[in-house]
Design a protein around this motif. Structure first.
Motif, mmCIF file in Angstrom:
data_model
loop_
_atom_site.group_PDB
_atom_site.id
_atom_site.type_symbol
_atom_site.label_atom_id
_atom_site.label_comp_id
_atom_site.label_asym_id
_atom_site.label_seq_id
_atom_site.Cartn_x
_atom_site.Cartn_y
_atom_site.Cartn_z
ATOM 1 N N ALA A 140 -23.611 39.199 -55.718
ATOM 2 C CA ALA A 140 -22.788 38.118 -56.267
ATOM 3 C C ALA A 140 -23.404 37.632 -57.570
ATOM 4 O O ALA A 140 -24.625 37.633 -57.741
ATOM 5 C CB ALA A 140 -22.686 36.967 -55.266
ATOM 6 N N SER A 141 -22.559 37.220 -58.509
ATOM 7 C CA SER A 141 -23.058 36.644 -59.763
ATOM 8 C C SER A 141 -23.222 35.136 -59.635
ATOM 9 O O SER A 141 -24.045 34.539 -60.335
ATOM 10 C CB SER A 141 -22.119 36.980 -60.921
ATOM 11 O OG SER A 141 -20.828 36.433 -60.688
ATOM 12 N N ASP A 142 -22.450 34.518 -58.751
ATOM 13 C CA ASP A 142 -22.511 33.072 -58.553
ATOM 14 C C ASP A 142 -22.325 32.740 -57.078
ATOM 15 O O ASP A 142 -21.627 33.464 -56.347
ATOM 16 C CB ASP A 142 -21.408 32.352 -59.336
ATOM 17 C CG ASP A 142 -21.444 32.643 -60.819
ATOM 18 O OD1 ASP A 142 -22.113 31.889 -61.536
ATOM 19 O OD2 ASP A 142 -20.804 33.619 -61.250
ATOM 20 N N ILE A 143 -22.926 31.633 -56.655
ATOM 21 C CA ILE A 143 -22.701 31.068 -55.324
ATOM 22 C C ILE A 143 -22.146 29.668 -55.515
ATOM 23 O O ILE A 143 -22.761 28.832 -56.175
ATOM 24 C CB ILE A 143 -23.997 31.016 -54.499
ATOM 25 C CG1 ILE A 143 -24.612 32.411 -54.349
ATOM 26 C CG2 ILE A 143 -23.745 30.391 -53.128
ATOM 27 C CD1 ILE A 143 -25.963 32.417 -53.651
ATOM 28 N N HIS A 144 -20.964 29.418 -54.968
ATOM 29 C CA HIS A 144 -20.325 28.106 -55.065
ATOM 30 C C HIS A 144 -20.424 27.402 -53.714
ATOM 31 O O HIS A 144 -19.985 27.953 -52.695
ATOM 32 C CB HIS A 144 -18.848 28.249 -55.440
ATOM 33 C CG HIS A 144 -18.616 28.721 -56.844
ATOM 34 N ND1 HIS A 144 -17.945 27.980 -57.782
ATOM 35 C CD2 HIS A 144 -18.992 29.866 -57.472
ATOM 36 C CE1 HIS A 144 -17.902 28.647 -58.930
ATOM 37 N NE2 HIS A 144 -18.519 29.804 -58.760
ATOM 38 N N ILE A 145 -20.982 26.208 -53.703
ATOM 39 C CA ILE A 145 -21.070 25.401 -52.488
ATOM 40 C C ILE A 145 -20.254 24.140 -52.737
ATOM 41 O O ILE A 145 -20.611 23.311 -53.588
ATOM 42 C CB ILE A 145 -22.530 25.072 -52.133
ATOM 43 C CG1 ILE A 145 -23.288 26.381 -51.877
ATOM 44 C CG2 ILE A 145 -22.613 24.153 -50.938
ATOM 45 C CD1 ILE A 145 -24.752 26.214 -51.599
ATOM 46 N N GLU A 146 -19.131 24.026 -52.033
ATOM 47 C CA GLU A 146 -18.120 23.030 -52.353
ATOM 48 C C GLU A 146 -17.804 22.139 -51.151
ATOM 49 O O GLU A 146 -17.286 22.623 -50.141
ATOM 50 C CB GLU A 146 -16.836 23.733 -52.821
ATOM 51 C CG GLU A 146 -17.062 24.683 -54.001
ATOM 52 C CD GLU A 146 -15.947 25.679 -54.191
ATOM 53 O OE1 GLU A 146 -15.301 26.044 -53.184
ATOM 54 O OE2 GLU A 146 -15.712 26.119 -55.324
ATOM 55 N N PRO A 147 -18.109 20.855 -51.242
ATOM 56 C CA PRO A 147 -17.753 19.943 -50.148
ATOM 57 C C PRO A 147 -16.263 19.646 -50.151
ATOM 58 O O PRO A 147 -15.667 19.447 -51.222
ATOM 59 C CB PRO A 147 -18.579 18.683 -50.459
ATOM 60 C CG PRO A 147 -18.818 18.737 -51.924
ATOM 61 C CD PRO A 147 -18.860 20.184 -52.313
ATOM 62 N N GLY A 148 -15.673 19.666 -48.973
ATOM 63 C CA GLY A 148 -14.260 19.322 -48.830
ATOM 64 C C GLY A 148 -14.107 18.076 -47.983
ATOM 65 O O GLY A 148 -15.091 17.432 -47.599
ATOM 66 N N VAL A 198 -23.136 18.278 -42.557
ATOM 67 C CA VAL A 198 -24.372 18.853 -43.094
ATOM 68 C C VAL A 198 -24.385 18.888 -44.621
ATOM 69 O O VAL A 198 -25.357 19.339 -45.219
ATOM 70 C CB VAL A 198 -24.595 20.291 -42.554
ATOM 71 C CG1 VAL A 198 -24.477 20.326 -41.045
ATOM 72 C CG2 VAL A 198 -23.627 21.283 -43.182
ATOM 73 N N THR A 199 -23.316 18.405 -45.243
ATOM 74 C CA THR A 199 -23.191 18.513 -46.701
ATOM 75 C C THR A 199 -24.392 17.925 -47.425
ATOM 76 O O THR A 199 -25.015 18.578 -48.273
ATOM 77 C CB THR A 199 -21.903 17.822 -47.180
ATOM 78 O OG1 THR A 199 -20.769 18.474 -46.590
ATOM 79 C CG2 THR A 199 -21.792 17.890 -48.699
ATOM 80 N N ASN A 200 -24.739 16.682 -47.108
ATOM 81 C CA ASN A 200 -25.828 16.031 -47.831
ATOM 82 C C ASN A 200 -27.159 16.748 -47.632
ATOM 83 O O ASN A 200 -27.976 16.838 -48.553
ATOM 84 C CB ASN A 200 -25.958 14.566 -47.389
ATOM 85 C CG ASN A 200 -24.831 13.701 -47.937
ATOM 86 O OD1 ASN A 200 -24.193 14.054 -48.915
ATOM 87 N ND2 ASN A 200 -24.576 12.582 -47.278
ATOM 88 N N GLY A 201 -27.384 17.258 -46.422
ATOM 89 C CA GLY A 201 -28.629 17.967 -46.150
ATOM 90 C C GLY A 201 -28.745 19.255 -46.943
ATOM 91 O O GLY A 201 -29.797 19.558 -47.511
ATOM 92 N N GLU A 255 -21.187 16.154 -53.897
ATOM 93 C CA GLU A 255 -21.621 16.975 -55.024
ATOM 94 C C GLU A 255 -21.350 18.459 -54.767
ATOM 95 O O GLU A 255 -21.703 18.990 -53.713
ATOM 96 C CB GLU A 255 -23.111 16.768 -55.264
ATOM 97 C CG GLU A 255 -23.456 15.433 -55.880
ATOM 98 C CD GLU A 255 -24.943 15.302 -56.121
ATOM 99 O OE1 GLU A 255 -25.386 15.419 -57.272
ATOM 100 O OE2 GLU A 255 -25.678 15.077 -55.138
ATOM 101 N N LYS A 256 -20.769 19.096 -55.774
ATOM 102 C CA LYS A 256 -20.572 20.547 -55.744
ATOM 103 C C LYS A 256 -21.755 21.204 -56.427
ATOM 104 O O LYS A 256 -22.270 20.704 -57.426
ATOM 105 C CB LYS A 256 -19.276 20.911 -56.462
ATOM 106 C CG LYS A 256 -19.067 22.411 -56.649
ATOM 107 C CD LYS A 256 -17.767 22.714 -57.369
ATOM 108 C CE LYS A 256 -17.615 24.213 -57.622
ATOM 109 N NZ LYS A 256 -16.328 24.561 -58.227
ATOM 110 N N VAL A 257 -22.205 22.336 -55.888
ATOM 111 C CA VAL A 257 -23.329 23.081 -56.470
ATOM 112 C C VAL A 257 -22.873 24.491 -56.813
ATOM 113 O O VAL A 257 -22.225 25.157 -55.993
ATOM 114 C CB VAL A 257 -24.525 23.145 -55.493
ATOM 115 C CG1 VAL A 257 -25.643 24.013 -56.071
ATOM 116 C CG2 VAL A 257 -25.061 21.748 -55.189
#
Length: 346
Positions: free
Chosen positions: A191-199, A223-226, A272-274
C-alpha cells in the motif's frame, strides 16, 4: 474451441509464425504457452485473460475490482486458499467467484455448499488472486479478535491513553498489537497510504493500493482515541492537540527493512483522521535506469541533476513516484567528494 496459443496469436501477443507449431493436443498447447512464459514473451495476466476467453468467461483484475466484503465472508478462508478462489460480489442472487481454473468442479461444489448460493466463475491471474486472498483473509481473524479484545477492554467508554500510559504499555497490549498489525499488513500489501478514519459508529481502515482505496478493517468506535493516540506517540505528534492538523514521521522495521512513514492528522466531526504515507527506504538502492524513464526524458533529467547549480521541481499526483524519483536521484548524486544536505518537512 480455439487453443490458448491461437487466442494469443489472434490478439497479436504471439507472432503468427507460431501458428505452424500449434497442435490439437491441449497438453502440448499448455506446454507451448508455458515455454513462451518462461522466455518472457507473454505475461501470466495475458495467459489468464486468454484462458477466460477460451472458456467464454469474464477476466477480472482484482486490484481494480470493487470486491464486496459481504461476499468474501460467505466462504471460509481455508477453502479459498485450498481451491484458490475468492468470492468478489453477489449479482442476482448468484455469487461471483474469482478462480484460476474455472473448470474446477470440486471447488465450485464446495463453494456452493458453503455459501448456499449458485456460483458463477470469473477468471483471475494466480498471483493477483493469491494477493487478494491474503488481503482479505490473512489478518482478518487476528484483527477481529483484537477488535473484540479492545471493545471488551473499553467497556463501552472511549479509550483515552496518556503519553505515559502509552510508553509504559506492553508490546502485546491490544492497542499496540492492533496498530502494529495495521501497519505491517499495509506494508506487506504494498500500500502507498493507510487511511484511519473515525466514523459515527466505527473506526474504518483503508489501504491505497495502486491508486485505489480498499476497505480492509473496521474497529469499534470506542477504540478510536486509543488508536489515534498510539499513532501520534509513535510519530512524535502532540497528543493533547486535537483541534488542528499536525504532521509527523515514524520509522518501523519490517522484514529486515527500515520503512519510513509520513503521518498527517486532520480533525473531523467524529474525531481525528490519520493518513500514513509509506516510504520504503529500499528504493535508495535502485539505479536511475530502474525508474524506466523514456530515453529522451532520462537524458534531459540526467543533464539537470548532474549540474552543480539550479533547482528541479518534481510534481505529480499521489502515488505517482515523486519520492521514489527523489530518493533514487539522491542515491545517484551522493558521493564522497560531494556534500549533500536534505531538508524534509515532515
Amino acid at each position: 474451441m480455439a487453443s490458448l496459443t491461437e487466442i494469443l496469436i489472434l490478439r497479436g501477443i504471439v507472432p503468427i509464425e507460431k501458428l505452424d507449431t500449434v497442435s490439437g493436443s491441449s497438453a502440448e498447447d499448455d506446454g507451448q504457452v508455458l515455454e513462451l512464459l518462461d522466455r518472457g514473451d507473454i505475461t501470466p495476466s495475458q495467459i489468464a485473460s486468454a484462458r477466460a476467453a477460451q472458456a467464454g468467461l469474464p477476466f477480472v483484475e482484482l486490484l481494480d475490482y470493487p470486491i464486496d466484503r459481504a461476499a468474501v465472508a460467505m466462504v471460509p478462508p481455508a477453502m479459498c486458499r485450498r481451491h484458490e478462489v475468492l468470492p468478489i460480489g453477489i449479482v442476482a442472487n448468484t455469487l461471483m467467484l474469482a478462480m484460476v481454473d474455472p473448470g474446477d468442479v470440486f471447488a465450485l461444489d464446495d463453494v456452493r455448499a458453503a455459501s448456499r448460493m449458485q456460483a458463477r466463475p470469473v477468471v483471475a491471474e494466480r498471483s493477483d488472486l493469491r494477493a487478494a486472498i491474503d488481503r482479505y483473509h490473512r489478518a482478518d481473524g487476528e484483527l477481529v479478535s483484537l477488535s473484540t479484545a479492545l471493545e471488551e477492554e473499553s467497556s463501552g467508554t472511549d479509550l483515552v491513553l496518556s503519553s505515559a500510559q502509552q510508553e509504559a504499555s506492553e508490546d502485546d497490549a491490544p492497542i499496540v498489537r492492533f496498530v502494529n498489525l495495521l501497519i505491517s499488513q499495509g506494508i506487506q500489501d504494498h500500500a502507498s497510504d493507510i487511511h484511519i478514519e473515525p466514523g459515527e459508529f466505527e473506526l474504518r481502515v483503508r489501504y491505497r493500493i495502486d491508486g485505489v482505496l480498499h476497505e480492509m478493517q473496521t474497529a469499534p468506535k470506542a477504540v478510536t482515541n486509543g488508536v489515534i493516540s498510539r499513532l501520534k506517540i509513535m510519530s512524535d505528534i502532540d497528543i493533547a492537540e486535537r483541534r488542528k492538523p499536525q504532521d509527523g514521521r515514524m520509522s518501523v522495521s519490517h522484514g529486515g527493512r527500515t520503512i519510513d512513514l509520513r503521518v498527517a492528522t486532520l480533525p473531523t466531526v467524529f474525531g481525528e483522521k490519520v493518513v500514513m504515507r509509506i516510504l520504503d527506504n529500499t528504493v535508495t538502492g535502485m539505479g536511475m535506469e530502474e525508474l524506466r524513464l523514456l530515453p529522451h526524458n532520462f537524458e534531459a533529467y540526467r543533464s539537470s541533476y548532474t549540474k552543480p547549480y539550479g533547482m528541479i521541481l518534481v510534481t505529480g499526483p499521489t502515488g505517482s513516484g515523486k519520492s521514489t524519483t527523489l530518493y533514487t536521484t539522491l542515491h545517484a548524486v551522493a558521493k564522497p567528494e560531494i556534500n549533500v544536505i536534505t531538508v524534509e518537512d515532515p
